[in-house]
Design an enzyme around this catalytic site. Structure first.
Site, mmCIF file in Angstrom:
data_model
loop_
_atom_site.group_PDB
_atom_site.id
_atom_site.type_symbol
_atom_site.label_atom_id
_atom_site.label_comp_id
_atom_site.label_asym_id
_atom_site.label_seq_id
_atom_site.Cartn_x
_atom_site.Cartn_y
_atom_site.Cartn_z
ATOM 1 N N ASP A 22 48.157 55.108 34.898
ATOM 2 C CA ASP A 22 47.249 53.992 35.267
ATOM 3 C C ASP A 22 48.075 52.876 35.570
ATOM 4 O OD1 ASP A 22 45.359 55.845 35.342
ATOM 5 O OD2 ASP A 22 44.296 54.829 33.438
ATOM 6 N N GLU A 23 47.804 51.976 36.595
ATOM 7 C CA GLU A 23 48.190 50.579 36.890
ATOM 8 C C GLU A 23 48.141 49.648 35.779
ATOM 9 O OE1 GLU A 23 47.680 46.998 39.671
ATOM 10 O OE2 GLU A 23 46.927 48.841 40.292
#
Length: 173
Positions: free
Chosen positions: A16-17
Site C-alpha cells: 500500500d501507498e
C-alpha cells in the site's frame, strides 16, 4: 519488452501507498513472470508489522472476502461479492491503547490488512482511509497517533522461490 527491444524489469510485489518495507523488483521478464505466478498461487510468504488501535487479546484469522466498497468506490471493504482473502495475525506487543501485530497474508488483495483489521474493530494507527477515532486511548498515545503521517504498516518479511534455481529465498527489513 520496450519498443527499443530492451527487456523491462517490473515490480512484482507491491504494498500500500505510504507503507514501508520490502519490495520485489524483477530484473528481467522471466523473473517477473515467475514471481507473479508465485504470488497468484499463494506460495509467496509475506509478513507485515501493523500497529492497530485497541487491545487485541490473542492471535487469530480474518477470513473474509475483500472487494470494492459498494458506495465509496475508491475504498475496499469486506463484501460478499469480493475475492477470498485470509489474514493471520499474531500479537507481538501490547502498548498503551494500541497493539503491535504481525500480519501474515495467505492471499494478497488490495488494502487487505487495512480492510481486515478495520473489519474486526482494530484499524491501523494513522490510516487516513480505514482508520477510526481512537477510543479509550491515553492522551499521550492519542497525540502520537494523530501526529503519525501514514498508516502504521511495514512489509517486514518476504519469502519465495528464486526464479532460476528454485531455492527458497527470504528477506527481512
Amino acid at each position: 519488452a520496450r519498443a527499443c527491444g530492451v527487456p523491462c524489469a517490473g515490480i512484482s510485489q507491491r504494498f500500500d501507498e505510504d507503507a514501508s518495507g520490502l519490495l520485489v523488483v524483477a530484473r528481467n521478464p522471466e523473473a517477473h513472470t515467475s514471481s507473479v505466478r508465485q504470488i497468484q498461487k499463494h506460495t509467496v510468504k509475506r509478513d507485515y508489522l501493523a500497529l492497530v488501535l485497541g487491545d487485541v487479546s490473542a492471535e487469530g484469522w480474518v477470513n473474509a472476502p475483500v472487494g470494492r466498497h459498494p458506495v465509496q468506490r475508491t475504498k475496499m471493504a469486506v463484501t460478499v461479492s469480493g475475492k477470498e482473502a485470509r489474514t493471520h495475525y499474531q500479537v507481538l506487543e501490547k502498548l498503551d491503547g494500541c497493539t503491535l501485530l504481525q500480519c501474515s497474508l495467505e492471499t494478497g488483495r488490495t488494502h487487505q490488512i487495512r480492510v481486515h483489521m478495520h473489519s474486526i474493530g482494530h484499524p491501523l494507527a494513522g490510516d487516513p482511509v480505514y482508520g477510526g477515532t481512537p477510543k479509550k486511548i491515553p492522551r499521550e498515545t492519542g497525540q502520537l497517533i494523530a501526529d503519525f503521517s501514514r498508516q502504521a504498516l511495514h512489509a517486514r518479511r518476504l519469502e519465495f522461490s528464486h526464479p532460476q534455481h528454485g531455492k527458497s529465498m527470504t528477506w527481512e527489513a
